[in-house]
Design a protein around this motif. Structure first.
Motif, mmCIF file in Angstrom:
data_model
loop_
_atom_site.group_PDB
_atom_site.id
_atom_site.type_symbol
_atom_site.label_atom_id
_atom_site.label_comp_id
_atom_site.label_asym_id
_atom_site.label_seq_id
_atom_site.Cartn_x
_atom_site.Cartn_y
_atom_site.Cartn_z
ATOM 1 N N ALA A 295 73.159 -63.653 -23.633
ATOM 2 C CA ALA A 295 72.681 -65.044 -23.654
ATOM 3 C C ALA A 295 73.311 -65.820 -22.504
ATOM 4 C CB ALA A 295 73.018 -65.702 -24.989
ATOM 5 N N ARG A 296 74.583 -65.551 -22.236
ATOM 6 C CA ARG A 296 75.242 -66.248 -21.129
ATOM 7 C C ARG A 296 74.622 -65.847 -19.793
ATOM 8 N NH1 ARG A 296 79.915 -66.716 -19.135
ATOM 9 N NH2 ARG A 296 80.891 -64.752 -19.758
ATOM 10 N N TRP A 297 74.326 -64.571 -19.667
ATOM 11 C CA TRP A 297 73.729 -64.104 -18.415
ATOM 12 C C TRP A 297 72.332 -64.690 -18.220
ATOM 13 C CZ3 TRP A 297 73.683 -62.794 -13.700
ATOM 14 C CH2 TRP A 297 72.626 -62.061 -13.128
ATOM 15 N N LEU A 298 71.557 -64.705 -19.302
ATOM 16 C CA LEU A 298 70.188 -65.230 -19.186
ATOM 17 C C LEU A 298 70.167 -66.728 -18.922
ATOM 18 C CD1 LEU A 298 68.366 -63.276 -22.034
ATOM 19 C CD2 LEU A 298 68.251 -62.871 -19.578
ATOM 20 N N THR A 299 71.276 -67.404 -19.238
ATOM 21 C CA THR A 299 71.317 -68.841 -18.977
ATOM 22 C C THR A 299 72.210 -69.163 -17.776
ATOM 23 O OG1 THR A 299 73.135 -69.086 -20.538
ATOM 24 C CG2 THR A 299 70.944 -69.448 -21.400
ATOM 25 N N SER A 300 72.598 -68.117 -17.043
ATOM 26 C CA SER A 300 73.499 -68.330 -15.912
ATOM 27 C C SER A 300 72.771 -69.022 -14.769
ATOM 28 C CB SER A 300 74.027 -66.986 -15.436
ATOM 29 O OG SER A 300 72.950 -66.237 -14.918
ATOM 30 N N ASP A 301 73.537 -69.549 -13.820
ATOM 31 C CA ASP A 301 72.913 -70.234 -12.689
ATOM 32 C C ASP A 301 72.004 -69.295 -11.891
ATOM 33 O OD1 ASP A 301 75.066 -68.803 -11.908
ATOM 34 O OD2 ASP A 301 76.046 -70.407 -10.758
ATOM 35 N N THR A 302 72.432 -68.032 -11.748
ATOM 36 C CA THR A 302 71.615 -67.073 -10.998
ATOM 37 C C THR A 302 70.212 -66.975 -11.599
ATOM 38 O OG1 THR A 302 73.661 -65.806 -10.942
ATOM 39 C CG2 THR A 302 71.690 -64.736 -10.042
ATOM 40 N N VAL A 303 70.175 -66.754 -12.897
ATOM 41 C CA VAL A 303 68.877 -66.542 -13.534
ATOM 42 C C VAL A 303 68.093 -67.857 -13.617
ATOM 43 C CG1 VAL A 303 67.728 -65.736 -15.632
ATOM 44 C CG2 VAL A 303 69.759 -64.569 -14.801
ATOM 45 N N GLN A 304 68.765 -68.934 -13.953
ATOM 46 C CA GLN A 304 68.066 -70.231 -14.029
ATOM 47 C C GLN A 304 67.436 -70.604 -12.696
ATOM 48 O OE1 GLN A 304 70.011 -73.605 -15.707
ATOM 49 N NE2 GLN A 304 70.627 -72.545 -17.558
ATOM 50 N N LYS A 305 68.119 -70.278 -11.627
ATOM 51 C CA LYS A 305 67.601 -70.641 -10.313
ATOM 52 C C LYS A 305 66.303 -69.891 -10.019
ATOM 53 C CE LYS A 305 69.167 -71.268 -5.585
ATOM 54 N NZ LYS A 305 70.349 -71.259 -4.719
ATOM 55 N N ARG A 306 66.280 -68.611 -10.401
ATOM 56 C CA ARG A 306 65.053 -67.834 -10.190
ATOM 57 C C ARG A 306 63.891 -68.469 -10.942
ATOM 58 N NH1 ARG A 306 67.509 -62.102 -11.917
ATOM 59 N NH2 ARG A 306 69.134 -61.926 -10.331
ATOM 60 N N TYR A 307 64.141 -68.848 -12.188
ATOM 61 C CA TYR A 307 63.072 -69.451 -12.989
ATOM 62 C C TYR A 307 62.637 -70.785 -12.402
ATOM 63 C CZ TYR A 307 62.895 -66.136 -16.817
ATOM 64 O OH TYR A 307 62.685 -65.010 -17.562
ATOM 65 N N ALA A 308 63.618 -71.552 -11.921
ATOM 66 C CA ALA A 308 63.276 -72.862 -11.368
ATOM 67 C C ALA A 308 62.369 -72.686 -10.159
ATOM 68 C CB ALA A 308 64.553 -73.595 -10.978
ATOM 69 N N LEU A 309 62.750 -71.803 -9.269
ATOM 70 C CA LEU A 309 61.999 -71.682 -8.020
ATOM 71 C C LEU A 309 60.646 -71.020 -8.231
ATOM 72 C CD1 LEU A 309 64.910 -70.850 -5.565
ATOM 73 C CD2 LEU A 309 63.759 -73.035 -5.920
ATOM 74 N N SER A 310 60.548 -70.117 -9.196
ATOM 75 C CA SER A 310 59.267 -69.420 -9.354
ATOM 76 C C SER A 310 58.333 -70.164 -10.306
ATOM 77 C CB SER A 310 59.491 -68.000 -9.850
ATOM 78 O OG SER A 310 59.550 -67.986 -11.249
ATOM 79 N N SER A 311 58.844 -70.843 -11.333
ATOM 80 C CA SER A 311 57.947 -71.415 -12.341
ATOM 81 C C SER A 311 58.220 -72.873 -12.645
ATOM 82 C CB SER A 311 58.030 -70.632 -13.642
ATOM 83 O OG SER A 311 58.248 -69.284 -13.405
ATOM 84 N N ASN A 312 58.911 -73.583 -11.779
ATOM 85 C CA ASN A 312 59.181 -74.999 -12.011
ATOM 86 C C ASN A 312 59.914 -75.259 -13.310
ATOM 87 O OD1 ASN A 312 58.004 -75.756 -9.649
ATOM 88 N ND2 ASN A 312 56.019 -76.243 -10.570
ATOM 89 N N MET A 313 60.733 -74.316 -13.755
ATOM 90 C CA MET A 313 61.483 -74.601 -14.978
ATOM 91 C C MET A 313 62.776 -75.299 -14.565
ATOM 92 S SD MET A 313 60.631 -71.122 -16.969
ATOM 93 C CE MET A 313 61.102 -71.476 -18.606
ATOM 94 N N LEU A 314 62.952 -76.527 -15.053
ATOM 95 C CA LEU A 314 64.079 -77.332 -14.596
ATOM 96 C C LEU A 314 65.385 -76.767 -15.130
ATOM 97 C CD1 LEU A 314 62.631 -80.877 -15.308
ATOM 98 C CD2 LEU A 314 62.405 -79.499 -13.248
ATOM 99 N N PRO A 315 66.351 -76.529 -14.243
ATOM 100 C CA PRO A 315 67.607 -75.905 -14.672
ATOM 101 C C PRO A 315 68.490 -76.872 -15.449
ATOM 102 C CG PRO A 315 67.713 -76.470 -12.358
ATOM 103 C CD PRO A 315 66.317 -76.785 -12.807
ATOM 104 N N VAL A 316 69.445 -76.313 -16.189
ATOM 105 C CA VAL A 316 70.417 -77.144 -16.899
ATOM 106 C C VAL A 316 71.845 -76.742 -16.546
ATOM 107 C CG1 VAL A 316 68.951 -77.743 -18.843
ATOM 108 C CG2 VAL A 316 70.266 -75.645 -18.911
ATOM 109 N N GLN A 317 72.017 -75.896 -15.526
ATOM 110 C CA GLN A 317 73.367 -75.566 -15.066
ATOM 111 C C GLN A 317 73.789 -76.676 -14.110
ATOM 112 O OE1 GLN A 317 75.675 -72.851 -14.897
ATOM 113 N NE2 GLN A 317 74.795 -71.580 -16.514
ATOM 114 N N GLU A 318 74.986 -77.197 -14.328
ATOM 115 C CA GLU A 318 75.478 -78.305 -13.503
ATOM 116 C C GLU A 318 75.359 -77.995 -12.018
ATOM 117 O OE1 GLU A 318 76.297 -81.244 -14.253
ATOM 118 O OE2 GLU A 318 77.326 -81.398 -16.188
ATOM 119 N N SER A 319 75.734 -76.766 -11.643
ATOM 120 C CA SER A 319 75.765 -76.438 -10.220
ATOM 121 C C SER A 319 74.364 -76.515 -9.606
ATOM 122 C CB SER A 319 76.343 -75.045 -10.023
ATOM 123 O OG SER A 319 75.498 -74.096 -10.636
ATOM 124 N N LEU A 320 73.331 -76.202 -10.415
ATOM 125 C CA LEU A 320 71.976 -76.175 -9.866
ATOM 126 C C LEU A 320 71.396 -77.578 -9.707
ATOM 127 C CD1 LEU A 320 70.480 -73.140 -11.784
ATOM 128 C CD2 LEU A 320 71.359 -73.217 -9.470
#
Lengths: 389, 495, 414
Positions: A295-320
């Motif tokens: 769960a931590r990996w799937l919500t990590s900045d690395t993975v969130q960033k991929r989703y944001a850039l490919s599908s407009n899913m807004l990230p919730v990681q502070e760094s992003l």
């Protein structure tokens, strides 16, 4: 430790989001020897019920993707005295937790326990059809617009088959921005139901008058009809989320994005409701350490960033939220700006049951079967009654 | 999750891992850190003074193995020290983890970090995120306002701790009762059939020798699979089963039924359910019959094409066609486009009721048509030819020849059609969701009993109450079917 | 006046037809009146109502017996009807719907007017023409009447088909429209992208295979369970007969949605979760009540005398069943098979609850897993639904053909 994890997600079959998930899971398996993950796609609409049924039958998956609303719906469910989901608080160090934007983390809590790790957020913003604006000679929405400007533009844009704005008037999710904008809200600080506040009343009247008096909204627009209207160029504006952007662009529309306007009388901005998705771990899971790590990996900045850039899913990681690559994307940047003005409802049963009562009030008020004040008071009373049961 | 005194932990430590005692007691020149009580994935550290007055915060570091330098460990958390005025203290359980100062809950800053008052001499914090069943090494590093460590970070002496508190899992449901119930049901079915068979033999009904054997597979499969869930559902109606406490239900007698009859709008929704079912089954049968008769005309061209097209509503998955109707009924949908109007068909109670019924009729006619077509095709043509020769009018042929011969088909399909309509969930759910609303806390204008039951069960989680509704639906249908079958004598054997 | 039998019974086919057609047209205008009421168009309502009354008036002005005359009255009314129809048509936007709805006024008017000038009608109404003319007319009626009836039948069936097919066309239009919108003008654009994305999906054929296995399995198992039971109920009177027949119905009466969890536990206990055979058994049992009752009703209509004769000829019970009873009941067996197949093919809820492994998904479950959380892929969804219904349609066409063959092969029943 060797473990086999079952994971449920609700991304559509053969979608890019599903492919990204598969990739992330493969990376996790490669990094953790002996852990294998069985990924299952569950139809979105049935996700929650399927999880509840399976959990009662002792067949719940280890991980499940769910929204804050869904957390609010199942948080109170208990099987053999235990909740359906694992409280993830012991699984994270404070340092790990600090990576998540605080509101998103709070949205995944039901009372005390943290039932999921947030992975994305979403909210409505004002989308507009540039060609219709150009044709009518109306200037594009700006962030300093007031609701009066919105109404004036919508009136000017309402010509022939085209309506100024497309709004499903019976869906409270679309009404909430107005309720907050008019200085009211569904709940007060202490969590009491406040549907019968005067601000709500004004907001309902203003909202429904878009159809009843000004005729800038087509009446009886369902959720599906809303996006269809906008997509077919039958509405110049729409309140929609980041998830809809690509669909409109693929349909050949030239669209723009603006934050919602400010209400003149209150000076407050219309505030969309923020909604979140997260990954939760089942209370039944036999491999909680591995499941929470996934769960931590799937919500990590690395993975969130991929989703944001490919599908407009807004990230919730502070760094992003400060990430230059994310902010360079106008859609992500625009919606993230809108989230700053967004509000949340508490993740609990009251919010889960709010919508039906508020929908009823909007419907009865719109159809004229009940006066707005009366309908709101009744909705308030009914919700409180339900909550006390 | 019984908290164990730290002494025990310490003792087990010494025994199992033969560590030197000093390891658990060294963090700074003056400050003492000990591992306190543990819970799942959590160790509590207790820091006792004297505290270096320059301390502005403590950094907590941890690792799975012993370490002496910070780059060998992972940062865990920051505990601030300073002025606590204006800060709040969360209630027990409200924060993500628990920190205490001199026994009280610690204050938190706006980012949720604990803040230890400068006057305090001892504090403790729960360290979450530990790996269970493994030794965890923890170092607490005091830092000053500039962030400079106040002790030698290359010669750290971490304390060790280990949490073996197991994870709490929901016990898997006990499947033995189900096994016993299934066994009992199947065995009783077999026993009952054997008994009936024996009774027949005793009475000398020899023709029926194999009858019980013929029906046995069907009966046993049916009983084995469906009796337990139904009996369970009936039992549920007398309990307080609710989502908020599953697996812990108590018998509450008829309370749920009392609750059902107190629901506002119960009579309205029951009446509409009957209107809905009767209208549906009547039109299904009538239109199905008319179409089947029309298509049965000898020599009619294009029969196959007609039949195939008329079958489409049955062939297309129901949820897509209902959604299609929903789209067509929108104010800017096809039907309004055709009429040149902007009517919101689903917004008005009366219109919405008519519309849901019409759509469901559309869905159900093909099945009836196909049933009757099959039955008509099997009727001998000679019979009608003879009637024709005798000069019997068409109408009389229909009334006196065709319909009596169709009765064998019509009775079961109309009865089942009624039962299915009564419990038909999808059309209404997908078309109108029971709306438009009539009032608060009561069924919507197009709700039928079963859609309302769904809401009671799944929106509100009152399983027991929903089961009571279901039992009432069941009883209504049993009563109706029993009467209907007695009237039509459909259970009789062929003469 | 002395009339021959032929003269007494002869009425021109056209008038016979109009006697039933005019009320039908009036009824149709009653329906169209509802449409006008929905439009809230007083003109349309008024003219439709006038048309309806004129149609009824026409019906009662039709000459009831030879020599009744009244042809001029008929013509006047028909012309009035045409005028009303035309006026009503001019009121509208002349869409397809308007053309069709006004045709229900204009059509009957024109038909009555034209037929009133038709020689045999004129002759009969004015009482001209003797017994030979009547004989001749009767002979003409024998070919003319069925032809008129067939035309009316086609007209009726075309209307039925129109009602059936409009939503289907609508779905097809969504399936071939670019983008993913629900609605829009029919036939404004064309693309095969949705079909391509559905058929090209990695999972589609797995779902299809699972659905086929399960639907065919259900059909076979369902028949294997239902045919003997239906036969026993039809042929034998035995203890527990009525009770068990009722028990079959009983299980359909409890709302299934509330007992999903105990059902899930039963399946889990039997080890049938995530298996094709599990769903086959579940669906067979679900289809059983209809199949048993339907077959029982059908076997009832197969005369027992045939069987008894065959038994006397030395056939065994089994031979009698397979050689005589079964072929004669083929339509019902086919119907129940089709029913089991479609029920299994389209079932969604149980297929979802009892299967939580993607490679076990059936088509309905698979299709709904194509729906994203926000906004639906309507185009793909519609294309998939069309693809899904094709096997059922093909099966039905095969079934019709084999039925007709089967029946002509053994038409012994009387």
């Amino acid at each position: 430790m060797p473990a086999s994890l079952k994971l449920w997600h609700t991304f559509p079959a053969d979608s890019p989001q599903e492919a990204l998930l598969a990739e992330a899971v493969r990376e996790f398996e490669a990094a953790r020897k002996g852990v294998s993950v069985d990924v299952t796609r569950i139809p979105y609409l049935q996700n929650l019920q399927q999880f509840i049924n399976s959990a009662q039958g002792g067949e719940a998956p280890d991980l499940i993707r769910l929204s804050d609303t869904e957390v609010g719906k199942i948080g109170h469910i208990s099987v053999e005295g235990l909740p359906l989901l694992e409280d993830l608080r012991p699984h994270l160090t404070p340092a790990q937790r600090a990576h998540y934007e605080p509101r998103s983390l709070a949205a995944m809590r039901y009372g005390e326990p943290l039932f999921a790790l947030p992975v994305s957020q979403g909210c409505l913003a004002l989308l507009y059809n540039k060609s219709l604006f150009d044709a009518a000679g109306v200037s594009y929405p700006r962030s300093d617009w007031t609701t009066a400007d919105l109404l004036a533009a919508a009136t000017a844009l309402t010509q022939g088959e085209v309506r100024g704005i497309s709004l499903p008037l019976k869906w409270s999710y679309w009404f909430l921005p107005f309720q907050w904008g008019f200085g009211a809200g569904p709940f007060d600080e202490a969590g009491n139901v406040t549907l019968d506040s005067p601000g709500t009343d004004t907001a309902v009247e203003w909202f429904l008058d878009l159809d009843r008096i000004h005729g800038v909204v087509a009446s009886g627009v369902s959720l599906e009809a809303m996006s269809t209207q906008f997509q077919l160029g039958k509405a110049a504006m729409v309140l929609d989320g980041p998830w809809a952007w690509n669909r409109y662009v693929e349909a050949g529309l030239d669209i723009g994005l603006a934050v919602m306007p400010t209400v003149e009388s209150t000076g407050l901005r219309l505030a969309p409701m923020l909604s979140y998705f997260g990954w939760g771990v089942s209370k039944q899971s036999a491999h909680k350490v591995e499941a929470s790590a996934l769960a931590r990996w799937l919500t990590s900045d690395t993975v969130q960033k991929r989703y944001a850039l490919s599908s407009n899913m807004l990230p919730v990681q502070e760094s992003l939220l400060e990430d230059p690559e994310i902010l360079a994307n106008p859609v992500l940047a625009g919606f993230l700006e809108q989230t700053a003005y967004g509000r949340t409802v508490p993740t609990n049963r009251a919010s889960a049951m709010l919508f039906e009562q508020l929908d009823t009030a909007l419907d009865l008020s719109h159809s004229g079967k009940m006066a707005t004040t009366e309908a709101l008071a009744a909705a308030d009373a009914e919700l409180e009654k339900r909550l006390s049961q | 999750m019984a908290p164990r005194p730290f002494i025990t932990v310490l003792a087990s430590w010494l025994l199992v891992l033969s560590l030197c005692a000093t390891a658990a007691q060294a963090a700074g020149p003056n400050m003492a850190v000990v591992v306190g009580e543990e819970s799942y994935r959590t160790l509590r550290i207790e820091v006792t003074g004297p505290i270096d007055p320059r301390t502005d915060a403590w950094e907590v570091w941890f690792a799975n193995r012993e370490f002496s330098r910070l780059d060998e460990a992972e940062f865990h958390s920051l505990v601030r020290r300073g002025d606590t005025s204006g800060l709040t203290r969360p209630a027990v359980g409200a924060a993500y983890d628990e920190c205490r100062v001199d026994g009280d809950m610690a204050h938190r800053d706006e980012q949720g970090r604990p803040v230890i008052s400068s006057q305090a001499t001892r504090w403790s914090c729960d360290l979450t995120g530990m790996t269970p069943g493994q030794v965890q090494w923890i170092a607490v590093v005091p830092v000053d306002a500039a962030g400079t460590p106040l002790l030698d970070v290359n010669a750290l002496q971490p304390v060790a701790g280990r949490t073996d508190v197991p994870d709490v899992r929901t016990p898997p449901p006990d499947s033995r009762p189900v096994t016993y119930a299934l066994g009992a049901i199947v065995l009783s079915a077999i026993a009952l059939l054997s008994f009936l068979r024996w009774q027949d033999a005793k009475r000398g009904r020899t023709r029926a020798r194999l009858a019980h054997l013929y029906v046995a597979p069907g009966i046993i499969a049916l009983a084995g699979l469906t009796f337990y869930p139904i009996l369970y559902g009936i039992w549920l109606a007398f309990t307080d089963a609710d989502q908020s406490h599953l697996g812990d239900t108590a018998f509450i007698g008829l309370q749920n039924f009392v609750e059902v009859f107190k629901t506002p709008g119960i009579w309205r929704v029951t009446a509409f359910t009957f209107i809905w079912s009767i209208a549906n089954v009547t039109f299904h049968v009538l239109l199905g019959l008319v179409l089947a008769l029309a298509l049965n005309r000898p020599g009619l061209k294009g029969k196959t094409v007609y039949r195939t097209i008329l079958l489409l509503p049955w062939a297309i998955p129901g949820y897509i066609s209902v959604l299609a109707w929903n789209g067509m009924l929108q104010p800017d949908g096809l039907i309004n486009g055709m009429l040149g109007t902007q009517i919101d068909f689903l917004a008005d109670a009366g219109r919405a009721r008519v519309v849901v019924i019409l759509v469901n009729i559309w869905l159900g006619v093909p099945f009836m048509m196909a049933s009757f077509s099959g039955a008509l095709q099997a009727l001998g043509k000679d019979m009608f030819e003879a009637a024709e020769v005798d000069g019997v009018s068409r109408w009389d042929q229909l009334i006196h020849l065709t319909l009596p011969n169709l009765k064998a088909t019509m009775v079961p399909v109309s009865l089942l059609g009624f039962i299915w309509s009564f419990n038909a969930f999808n059309t209404i759910y997908l078309l109108s969701r029971g709306g438009p609303y009539v009032g608060f806390g009561e069924p919507g204008a197009t709700d039928i009993l079963v859609t309302y039951v769904f809401e009671v069960a799944f929106t509100y989680g009152h399983y027991g109450l929903a089961a009571a509704w279901s039992v009432l639906i069941f009883l209504m249908l049993v009563g109706f079917s029993w009467t209907y079958l007695r009237q039509t004598r459909a259970t009789e054997a062929a003469a | 006046m002395n009339q021959t039998v032929a003269q007494k019974s002869y009425v021109p086919a056209e008038l016979l037809a109009l006697r039933s057609w005019l009320p039908a047209a009036a009824a149709m205008n009653g329906l169209l009146f509802v449409g006008e009421a929905l439009r809230a168009s007083p003109g349309g309502m008024g003219l439709t109502a006038t048309g309806l009354l004129l149609l009824l008036a026409l019906r009662f002005t039709l000459p009831a017996q030879a020599g009744a005359g009244r042809l001029w009255a008929l013509r006047l009314l028909a012309m009035a009807l045409i005028a009303v129809g035309f006026g009503a048509f001019m009121l509208t936007d002349r869409t397809l719907y308007d053309v069709w709805s006004r045709a229900w006024l204009l059509g009957p008017g024109v038909l009555v007017l034209a037929w009133s000038f038709f020689a045999p009608v004129q002759a009969w109404s004015t009482g001209k023409g003797g017994p030979e003319a009547a004989e001749e007319g009767l002979a003409r009626n024998r070919t003319r009447l069925p032809r008129l009836e067939t035309r009316a039948l086609h007209l009726f069936l075309l209307h039925a088909i129109a009602v059936i097919i409009v939503p289907v066309i609508w779905i097809a239009d969504v399936a071939v429209s670019p983008g993913n919108i629900l609605g829009g003008r029919i036939g404004d654009a064309f693309t095969l992208e949705h079909f391509r994305s559905v058929l090209g999906g990695s999972q589609f054929w797995i779902w299809t295979r699972n659905s086929l296995i399960i639907a065919i399995g259900t059909t076979l198992v369902g028949l294997a369970l239902a045919v003997p039971a239906g036969y026993a109920y039809s042929r034998y009177d035995f203890a527990g007969r009525k009770g068990s027949m009722f028990a079959f119905l009983l299980v359909q009466m409890f709302p299934g949605i509330i007992i999903l969890v105990p059902y899930f536990m039963v399946m889990k206990t039997l080890g049938l979760l995530n298996t094709s055979i599990g769903l086959i058994i579940v669906y067979s049992v679900t289809a059983l009540p209809l199949c048993v009752w339907m077959l029982k009703g059908f076997f009832d209509t197969v005369p027992r005398a045939l069987e008894e004769a065959a038994l006397l000829d030395g056939c065994t019970q089994l031979e009698v069943f397979f050689r005589i009873v079964l072929p004669l009941s083929l339509p019902a067996v086919g119907m129940t098979a089709l029913f089991s197949f479609i029920a299994a093919w389209n079932e969604f809820l149980l297929a979802l609850v009892f299967n939580t492994s993607n490679d076990r998904y059936t088509l309905p479950v698979g299709l709904s897993s194509m729906i994203p959380a926000n906004g639906q892929l309507w185009g793909d969804f519609a294309a998939a639904s069309i693809v899904v219904s094709i096997p059922v349609v093909v099966l039905f066409m095969l079934f019709q053909r084999s039925l007709i063959q089967g029946l002509s092969a053994g038409s012994v029943k009387g």
